[in-house]
Scaffold this motif. Sequence first.
Motif, short mmCIF file in Angstrom:
data_model
loop_
_atom_site.label_atom_id
_atom_site.label_comp_id
_atom_site.label_asym_id
_atom_site.label_seq_id
_atom_site.Cartn_x
_atom_site.Cartn_y
_atom_site.Cartn_z
N LYS A 107 0.84 -1.14 -0.02
CA LYS A 107 -0.01 -0.13 -0.03
C LYS A 107 0.93 1.42 -0.03
O LYS A 107 2.05 1.00 0.49
CB LYS A 107 -0.93 0.14 1.04
CG LYS A 107 -0.07 -0.03 2.47
CD LYS A 107 -1.23 0.69 3.57
CE LYS A 107 -1.24 2.07 3.69
NZ LYS A 107 -1.77 2.79 4.72
N ARG A 147 -1.32 5.81 -6.38
CA ARG A 147 -2.56 4.92 -6.32
C ARG A 147 -2.98 4.55 -7.58
O ARG A 147 -3.12 3.22 -8.10
CB ARG A 147 -3.61 5.35 -5.24
CG ARG A 147 -3.48 5.36 -3.80
CD ARG A 147 -4.58 5.88 -3.21
NE ARG A 147 -5.86 5.10 -3.40
CZ ARG A 147 -7.01 5.83 -3.07
NH1 ARG A 147 -7.24 6.94 -2.39
NH2 ARG A 147 -8.18 5.06 -3.36
N ALA A 148 -3.14 5.67 -8.46
CA ALA A 148 -3.63 5.24 -9.79
C ALA A 148 -2.67 4.76 -10.77
O ALA A 148 -3.12 3.80 -11.61
CB ALA A 148 -4.02 6.71 -10.28
N LYS A 151 -1.32 1.28 -9.08
CA LYS A 151 -2.68 0.28 -8.81
C LYS A 151 -2.54 -0.49 -7.42
O LYS A 151 -2.70 -1.42 -7.36
CB LYS A 151 -2.49 -0.96 -10.08
CG LYS A 151 -2.77 -0.45 -11.47
CD LYS A 151 -4.13 0.22 -11.57
CE LYS A 151 -4.62 0.56 -12.78
NZ LYS A 151 -3.63 1.64 -13.69
#
Length: 290
Positions: A107, A147-148, A151
């Motif tokens: 993450k 994040r984009a 992924k």
Amino acid sequence: MAQLWRCSGLRWSDDGPVLVWSGGRRSPLVRGRRVAFKAVEGGARECVGARGNPCPIRAAVPARSTGARCEECARLDRAHSVAADTAADDPRPYHVYLAWFGPGMTKVGITAVERGPARLLEQGAVCFSWLGAGPLMAARRAEELLRAALKVPDRIPYRDKRVVRSLLPASEGERAAEVELLHARALALAGWPEALVREPCQVVDHLGVFGLAGLPAAVGEVVGLAPGAGVSGELVAAAGPDLHLATRSGVIVLDTRLLPGWHLTAVAEPDDGLPPLAVREFAAPQEGLF
């Protein structure tokens, strides 16, 4: 009369995890020691209040809640919170990081630079690396970009983290590989905020700090306390808010965020007739698609 305690939660110090109690007392959590307590009979779980203030109505909160706050106190607690995006004016510098919890479970997140690795310990990150540092809003923009583009999520469920802790790769290099790959991809991206200073990949490994080497597989997780019910077991590992306890039924995971709000008392013996806690079993991990 048995002494009653109210737990404020688990904290990570330089010396390892400690349970903090109302009034300031701290109990170091040392692997190999027995952890034993129960919720007092006839009691109920009460809201812990917000920002150091008690709940004005001492509202009841669900046994399975990890927040230990009623709806109103939870709203007040998040009224000026970076996590809730209600503190955009925070002047402190922030780190952007990649945190790894197991294969395929990486993450992206942010934490105040002054906190060092505390946030990563609190989340149970097995390993991590900083990506960059800068003003809060620049860190937030970088987090959304990553994040984009990569992924990767900004949250991973604790249940997923718990299931894989006994299945982690044995070598530090294997555990670091995914973070190193994503770190290289992240630094190669265009569109980084100019105010964010990028940092080289330096993976920090917490496997030893948490005691996860050779960890026996857990059979399940405690889902909540109940009046008169308790737990007794040997502490074999601690990661994030979780205690892995070896009991007569196998290793179970206790999320210490379930403790605040209860009146607790010590348990003298492991077999003193306590009603069992509700434990949700873990399914056996699938080793392949077929």
